[in-house]
Design a protein around this motif. Structure first.
Motif, PDB file in Angstrom:
ATOM      1  N   UNK A  66     -13.489   1.935  20.945  1.00 23.82           N
ATOM      2  CA  UNK A  66     -14.167   2.264  19.083  1.00 23.82           C
ATOM      3  C   UNK A  66     -14.459   1.231  18.542  1.00 23.82           C
ATOM      4  N   UNK A  67     -15.507   0.908  17.740  1.00 23.59           N
ATOM      5  CA  UNK A  67     -16.101  -0.315  17.068  1.00 23.59           C
ATOM      6  C   UNK A  67     -16.193   0.384  16.023  1.00 23.59           C
ATOM      7  N   UNK A  68     -15.698  -0.505  14.695  1.00 22.14           N
ATOM      8  CA  UNK A  68     -15.864  -0.420  13.338  1.00 22.14           C
ATOM      9  C   UNK A  68     -16.630  -1.387  12.913  1.00 22.14           C
ATOM     10  N   UNK A  69     -17.423  -1.755  12.077  1.00 25.58           N
ATOM     11  CA  UNK A  69     -17.871  -2.176  11.462  1.00 25.58           C
ATOM     12  C   UNK A  69     -18.317  -2.263  10.078  1.00 25.58           C
ATOM     13  N   UNK A  70     -18.393  -3.503   9.098  1.00 18.12           N
ATOM     14  CA  UNK A  70     -18.309  -3.017   7.813  1.00 18.12           C
ATOM     15  C   UNK A  70     -19.153  -4.629   7.369  1.00 18.12           C
ATOM     16  N   UNK A  78     -28.458  -8.951   7.240  1.00 20.93           N
ATOM     17  CA  UNK A  78     -29.077 -10.119   5.595  1.00 20.93           C
ATOM     18  C   UNK A  78     -28.404 -10.608   5.207  1.00 20.93           C
ATOM     19  N   UNK A  79     -27.978 -11.702   6.237  1.00 19.84           N
ATOM     20  CA  UNK A  79     -27.485 -13.205   5.002  1.00 19.84           C
ATOM     21  C   UNK A  79     -25.964 -12.629   4.964  1.00 19.84           C
ATOM     22  N   UNK A  80     -25.704 -11.473   4.368  1.00 19.62           N
ATOM     23  CA  UNK A  80     -24.322 -11.031   4.204  1.00 19.62           C
ATOM     24  C   UNK A  80     -23.265 -11.267   5.177  1.00 19.62           C
ATOM     25  N   UNK A  81     -21.753 -10.714   5.053  1.00 17.22           N
ATOM     26  CA  UNK A  81     -20.998 -10.864   6.330  1.00 17.22           C
ATOM     27  C   UNK A  81     -20.355  -9.460   6.588  1.00 17.22           C
ATOM     28  N   UNK A  82     -20.213  -9.584   8.595  1.00 13.40           N
ATOM     29  CA  UNK A  82     -20.064  -8.170   8.934  1.00 13.40           C
ATOM     30  C   UNK A  82     -18.813  -8.826  10.140  1.00 13.40           C
ATOM     31  N   UNK A  83     -18.073  -7.465   9.112  1.00  2.48           N
ATOM     32  CA  UNK A  83     -16.257  -7.857   9.960  1.00  2.48           C
ATOM     33  C   UNK A  83     -16.168  -6.536  11.199  1.00  2.48           C
ATOM     34  N   UNK A  84     -16.645  -6.870  12.302  1.00  2.00           N
ATOM     35  CA  UNK A  84     -15.940  -6.265  13.174  1.00  2.00           C
ATOM     36  C   UNK A  84     -14.869  -6.181  14.011  1.00  2.00           C
ATOM     37  N   UNK A  85     -14.458  -4.511  13.973  1.00  2.00           N
ATOM     38  CA  UNK A  85     -12.516  -4.162  14.744  1.00  2.00           C
ATOM     39  C   UNK A  85     -12.935  -2.999  15.554  1.00  2.00           C
TER      40      UNK A  85
END
Length: 427
Positions: free
Chosen positions: A353-357, A411-418
């Protein structure tokens, strides 16, 4: 101008025995076919000086230069089958094992000879080309000439070239052994470093527990009494005193946050792993962060896939993971128009399962990408960060057999993928 030559059996494949020649046979061959001793001496020296510590590509290139120095009128080349990314110069076609790399020499002034004539040969501009198998992986040594007698099977030059093939085969084997030994040494150093780090963390956990116990009681009193003084009506007429009290309260809360994060980082949890719904954990973490989200005016976007199965984990620790990620996102977004996007999906192979914040904040600088999960690393200059939040996230996910990484969002921001392994049925 390259002339067109019709040659039968120009690309003859020769099988070379890896076994050593006896002294008697070697002496007979040398005296019988007129091999110059200087040629054999040069091959012997090359066998001793081959740069095995620099890898297979260096060994192959070294023997091409050696044979080319002995026979400067020959075209000499090696097509090496080696591990991937051993050389930046690939051959025309890739084999089924490893990658092919080309090392080629042509006599001075004939660099462009044969270009475009026959791409299936290393030396298409020469009338004759002989191929000798170097070792089991399929590496080959090529020699080419317009004179068939020079590279004939029983010629003095081919006698020496075969010795070069044998020496190169041994050199490639030693280079592989050297590379494996270097890899093993690196792994050993990494394991040793991990053991040292584990011992440090164990000691840190014991120290942190004592520090927190000694600090929490007086800090709690400081925070409580400061809050009482701030609420006291008579103090509001003294702005300077109110400002000092607010600073005391902020500093005390900062120390409390640090001690809490320190314990969370260093102390193993006793929580038991159970079946967990990631969507439920995320919603719980959002509820915990409600005040931070409201304070920064952040809009939360949810994109949850209904096909996502449960995972096995410790709910309280996983909630802490997402609380830290959501809090960081809220601090990173702009004052107005901040967006926190959370999505879940099942990977194509159905195993994880992939979760993106993701946020639309200032993002993470490229030079910080490799250190953001390191303990005590922070880019916040206001003193509000302990530098342990993302390290705690990484430690918790490691214990769950999950992975996490950061990347730049569109968007230029940060993305954390777990990525979490799904809960397998035991039936």
């Amino acid at each position: 101008m390259i002339r067109s030559v019709n040659v039968i059996n120009a690309y003859e494949r020769v099988t070379v025995s890896a076994g050593p020649f006896s002294r008697e046979t070697s002496a007979t061959l040398v005296s019988g076919i007129g091999v110059e001793s200087a040629w054999l001496d040069r091959i012997l020296v090359a066998a001793c000086e081959a740069p095995v510590e620099k890898g297979e590509s260096a060994v192959a290139s070294f023997f091409v230069r050696t044979v080319a120095e002995i026979f400067p009128n020959l075209g000499v080349g090696v097509c090496l089958v080696a591990a991937p990314q051993r050389s930046p110069t690939p051959c025309t076609s890739a084999p089924s094992i490893g990658e092919q790399h080309l090392f080629k020499y042509v006599p001075e002034g004939e660099e462009r000879r044969g270009e475009g004539v026959d791409p299936t040969r290393l030396f298409p501009g020469y009338a004759h080309e002989r191929v000798l198998h170097v070792e089991e992986r399929g590496s080959t040594l090529h020699v080419a000439s317009d004179d068939a007698s020079i590279i004939a099977s029983d010629s003095p030059m081919m006698f020496v070239v075969r010795r070069a093939v044998f020496a190169m085969s041994r050199g490639l084997g030693l280079a592989r052994l050297h590379a494996k030994a270097a890899d093993d040494a690196r792994e050993l150093r990494a394991l040793t470093s991990q053991m040292v780090q584990a011992e440090k963390l164990a000691s840190l956990g014991q120290i942190a527990a004592g520090v927190v116990h000694e600090l929490n009681n007086p800090l709690t009193s400081i925070v409580a009494y400061t809050g009482w003084l701030l609420r006291k009506t008579g103090m509001k007429d003294d702005p300077d005193s109110m400002e000092r009290l607010r600073r005391i309260e902020e500093s005390s809360n900062r120390i409390l946050r640090f001690t809490r994060d320190l314990v969370a980082y260093a102390r193993p949890s006793s929580e038991v792993a159970v079946q967990v719904s990631l969507e439920h954990v995320i919603e719980q973490a959002l509820a915990f962060c409600e005040h931070v989200i409201a304070e920064h005016g952040v809009v939360v976007e949810r994109r949850f896939s209904r096909a996502v199965p449960d995972v096995r984990g410790m709910p309280e620790q996983l909630a802490q993971v997402f609380v830290n990620l959501f809090t960081n996102a809220c601090h990173a977004v702009p004052a107005r128009g901040g967006v926190l996007s959370i999505s879940t999906e099942l990977q194509a192979d159905g195993s994880h399962v992939r979760v993106m914040v993701e946020d639309n904040g200032h993002g993470i600088a490229s030079e910080h990408m490799h250190v953001i999960f390191a303990p005590f690393f922070t880019t916040r200059v206001d003193g509000g960060g302990t530098g342990l939040g993302l390290s705690i996230v990484k430690n918790i996910l490691d214990r769950h057999g999950a992975e996490i990484w950061a990347e730049r969002a569109p968007s230029g921001g940060a993305r954390f993928v777990s990525v979490f392994p799904i809960l397998r049925s035991t039936a």
